[in-house]
Design a protein around this motif. Structure first.
Motif, PDB file in Angstrom:
ATOM      1  N   GLU A 193     -13.187   9.883  -3.855  1.00 46.75           N
ATOM      2  CA  GLU A 193     -12.314   9.174  -2.927  1.00 46.75           C
ATOM      3  C   GLU A 193     -13.066   8.025  -2.271  1.00 46.75           C
ATOM      4  N   GLY A 194     -12.386   6.870  -2.199  1.00 44.10           N
ATOM      5  CA  GLY A 194     -12.956   5.699  -1.544  1.00 44.10           C
ATOM      6  C   GLY A 194     -13.770   4.791  -2.444  1.00 44.10           C
ATOM      7  N   ASP A 195     -14.059   5.222  -3.671  1.00 41.77           N
ATOM      8  CA  ASP A 195     -14.862   4.394  -4.575  1.00 41.77           C
ATOM      9  C   ASP A 195     -14.108   3.140  -5.006  1.00 41.77           C
ATOM     10  N   PHE A 196     -14.874   2.103  -5.281  1.00 44.17           N
ATOM     11  CA  PHE A 196     -14.368   0.919  -5.964  1.00 44.17           C
ATOM     12  C   PHE A 196     -14.721   1.124  -7.436  1.00 44.17           C
ATOM     13  N   PHE A 197     -13.697   1.202  -8.281  1.00 41.12           N
ATOM     14  CA  PHE A 197     -13.811   1.600  -9.680  1.00 41.12           C
ATOM     15  C   PHE A 197     -13.432   0.428 -10.576  1.00 41.12           C
ATOM     16  N   ALA A 198     -14.262   0.125 -11.570  1.00 40.75           N
ATOM     17  CA  ALA A 198     -13.962  -0.946 -12.526  1.00 40.75           C
ATOM     18  C   ALA A 198     -13.772  -0.332 -13.905  1.00 40.75           C
TER      19      ALA A 198
ATOM     20  N   ILE B 253      -5.141   4.665 -14.143  1.00 45.77           N
ATOM     21  CA  ILE B 253      -4.160   5.361 -13.299  1.00 45.77           C
ATOM     22  C   ILE B 253      -4.717   6.685 -12.777  1.00 45.77           C
ATOM     23  N   PRO B 254      -5.334   7.531 -13.621  1.00 48.25           N
ATOM     24  CA  PRO B 254      -5.968   8.741 -13.062  1.00 48.25           C
ATOM     25  C   PRO B 254      -7.063   8.407 -12.042  1.00 48.25           C
ATOM     26  N   ALA B 255      -7.824   7.334 -12.300  1.00 45.39           N
ATOM     27  CA  ALA B 255      -8.863   6.936 -11.334  1.00 45.39           C
ATOM     28  C   ALA B 255      -8.240   6.568  -9.999  1.00 45.39           C
ATOM     29  N   SER B 256      -7.095   5.898 -10.031  1.00 41.21           N
ATOM     30  CA  SER B 256      -6.449   5.491  -8.775  1.00 41.21           C
ATOM     31  C   SER B 256      -6.054   6.699  -7.934  1.00 41.21           C
ATOM     32  N   ARG B 257      -5.711   7.804  -8.593  1.00 40.14           N
ATOM     33  CA  ARG B 257      -5.382   9.036  -7.858  1.00 40.14           C
ATOM     34  C   ARG B 257      -6.637   9.631  -7.220  1.00 40.14           C
TER      35      ARG B 257
ATOM     36  N   ILE C 164      -9.527   8.056  -6.337  1.00 37.01           N
ATOM     37  CA  ILE C 164     -10.128   7.225  -5.284  1.00 37.01           C
ATOM     38  C   ILE C 164      -9.227   7.084  -4.066  1.00 37.01           C
ATOM     39  N   GLY C 165      -7.927   7.311  -4.244  1.00 38.69           N
ATOM     40  CA  GLY C 165      -7.007   7.297  -3.114  1.00 38.69           C
ATOM     41  C   GLY C 165      -6.798   5.918  -2.516  1.00 38.69           C
ATOM     42  N   VAL C 166      -6.148   5.902  -1.363  1.00 32.52           N
ATOM     43  CA  VAL C 166      -5.748   4.631  -0.740  1.00 32.52           C
ATOM     44  C   VAL C 166      -6.923   3.835  -0.179  1.00 32.52           C
ATOM     45  N   THR C 167      -8.069   4.480   0.029  1.00 34.56           N
ATOM     46  CA  THR C 167      -9.226   3.749   0.548  1.00 34.56           C
ATOM     47  C   THR C 167     -10.067   3.148  -0.568  1.00 34.56           C
ATOM     48  N   GLY C 168      -9.769   3.493  -1.821  1.00 32.48           N
ATOM     49  CA  GLY C 168     -10.492   2.944  -2.964  1.00 32.48           C
ATOM     50  C   GLY C 168      -9.681   1.863  -3.654  1.00 32.48           C
ATOM     51  N   VAL C 169     -10.339   1.184  -4.592  1.00 30.24           N
ATOM     52  CA  VAL C 169      -9.679   0.171  -5.408  1.00 30.24           C
ATOM     53  C   VAL C 169     -10.057   0.427  -6.858  1.00 30.24           C
ATOM     54  N   ALA C 170      -9.053   0.370  -7.730  1.00 30.10           N
ATOM     55  CA  ALA C 170      -9.289   0.492  -9.172  1.00 30.10           C
ATOM     56  C   ALA C 170      -8.986  -0.854  -9.813  1.00 30.10           C
ATOM     57  N   PHE C 171     -10.010  -1.475 -10.390  1.00 33.02           N
ATOM     58  CA  PHE C 171      -9.832  -2.746 -11.081  1.00 33.02           C
ATOM     59  C   PHE C 171      -9.561  -2.448 -12.555  1.00 33.02           C
ATOM     60  N   ALA C 172      -8.389  -2.828 -13.044  1.00 32.76           N
ATOM     61  CA  ALA C 172      -8.058  -2.737 -14.463  1.00 32.76           C
ATOM     62  C   ALA C 172      -8.407  -4.087 -15.066  1.00 32.76           C
ATOM     63  N   ILE C 173      -9.468  -4.118 -15.862  1.00 29.70           N
ATOM     64  CA  ILE C 173     -10.013  -5.378 -16.370  1.00 29.70           C
ATOM     65  C   ILE C 173      -9.907  -5.376 -17.893  1.00 29.70           C
ATOM     66  N   ASP C 174      -9.286  -6.406 -18.444  1.00 29.18           N
ATOM     67  CA  ASP C 174      -9.178  -6.482 -19.899  1.00 29.18           C
ATOM     68  C   ASP C 174      -9.178  -7.941 -20.339  1.00 29.18           C
ATOM     69  N   THR C 175      -9.595  -8.160 -21.587  1.00 26.17           N
ATOM     70  CA  THR C 175      -9.591  -9.508 -22.157  1.00 26.17           C
ATOM     71  C   THR C 175      -8.253  -9.820 -22.817  1.00 26.17           C
ATOM     72  N   GLN C 176      -7.401  -8.819 -22.967  1.00 25.73           N
ATOM     73  CA  GLN C 176      -6.116  -8.999 -23.633  1.00 25.73           C
ATOM     74  C   GLN C 176      -4.977  -8.907 -22.620  1.00 25.73           C
ATOM     75  N   GLN C 177      -4.303 -10.017 -22.406  1.00 24.75           N
ATOM     76  CA  GLN C 177      -3.196 -10.098 -21.450  1.00 24.75           C
ATOM     77  C   GLN C 177      -2.129  -9.041 -21.736  1.00 24.75           C
ATOM     78  N   GLU C 178      -1.873  -8.765 -23.023  1.00 27.32           N
ATOM     79  CA  GLU C 178      -0.832  -7.797 -23.392  1.00 27.32           C
ATOM     80  C   GLU C 178      -1.098  -6.418 -22.783  1.00 27.32           C
TER      81      GLU C 178
ATOM     82  N   ILE D 195      -4.375  -0.379  -7.535  1.00 27.29           N
ATOM     83  CA  ILE D 195      -4.844  -0.929  -8.813  1.00 27.29           C
ATOM     84  C   ILE D 195      -4.680  -2.442  -8.784  1.00 27.29           C
ATOM     85  N   VAL D 196      -5.766  -3.138  -9.128  1.00 31.72           N
ATOM     86  CA  VAL D 196      -5.774  -4.595  -9.210  1.00 31.72           C
ATOM     87  C   VAL D 196      -5.990  -4.968 -10.679  1.00 31.72           C
ATOM     88  N   LEU D 197      -5.071  -5.753 -11.233  1.00 31.17           N
ATOM     89  CA  LEU D 197      -5.163  -6.170 -12.631  1.00 31.17           C
ATOM     90  C   LEU D 197      -5.936  -7.482 -12.723  1.00 31.17           C
ATOM     91  N   LEU D 198      -6.931  -7.526 -13.629  1.00 28.14           N
ATOM     92  CA  LEU D 198      -7.762  -8.718 -13.766  1.00 28.14           C
ATOM     93  C   LEU D 198      -7.954  -9.071 -15.239  1.00 28.14           C
TER      94      LEU D 198
END
Length: 188
Positions: A35-40, A51-55, A57-71, A85-88
């Motif tokens: 909980e609380g981690d910033f996850f990449a 999505i499982p990571a976002s559960r 880390i909870g509301v105090t954490g951030v999950a960055f979904a990072i991909d080279t493919q827009q699709e 979850i932040v999409l990058l």
């Protein structure tokens, strides 16, 4: 030249068969995500681990979904991901995060796809905080019906060597299932 996963087959990345082979929430908890981690999730695809990571880390954490493919990111967005979850969209050797911004980085089934592994792993190291976790999950170097061709796969020893060269300390190498292994490391 390593191939990239074809986005036309996104459904395979979220299949029930894949969920039976690997429980993403358990794997992440076992590796120390909390909980609380910033996850990449670097090479996140459509969010099998994000999505499982976002559960976890909870509301105090951030999950960055990072991909080279827009699709991949569009597919995740269409499934209405949680607010933490932040999409990058990323380039392989230029991850859009600040220095030491994450507590935990995941490279799941994608290190074998990278072209310049040394440069890529130095970029991963840049975004992980000192003492932070890096978890690599990839395909065992063996011939199988599923997954990438055997000649494109990396052995656990090759991955450990690449991580050490990039400045990570390998803590453990374990089998995940008959097809996959995990390498757990820390940023030195």
């Amino acid at each position: 030249m390593a191939h990239k996963f074809n986005p036309e087959h996104i459904a395979r990345l979220l299949s029930d068969e894949r969920k039976k082979a690997i429980d993403p929430e358990r794997v992440l908890r076992d590796a120390g995500l909390k909980e609380g981690d910033f996850f990449a999730d670097i090479g996140s695809g459509p969010g099998f681990f994000t999505i499982p990571a976002s559960r976890i880390i909870g509301v105090t954490g951030v999950a960055f979904a990072i991909d080279t493919q827009q699709e991949m990111l569009l597919d995740l967005r269409e499934r209405n991901p949680p607010d933490n979850i932040v999409l990058l969209l990323s380039e392989e050797d230029n991850i859009p995060l600040g220095d030491s911004e994450t507590d935990f980085a995941l490279l799941a089934y994608m290190l074998h796809e990278t072209v310049n592994r040394d440069v890529f792993l130095k970029e991963v190291k840049r975004v992980v905080r000192p003492g932070g976790t890096l978890l690599v999950i990839d395909w065992k170097k063996q011939k199988e019906e599923h997954g990438p061709p055997e000649q494109e796969r990396l052995t656990e020893t090759e991955v450990a060597g690449l991580l050490a060269k990039a400045g990570f300390s390998v803590e453990s190498i374990t089998a995940l299932n008959p097809s996959h292994y995990r390498v757990l490391a820390r940023k030195v």
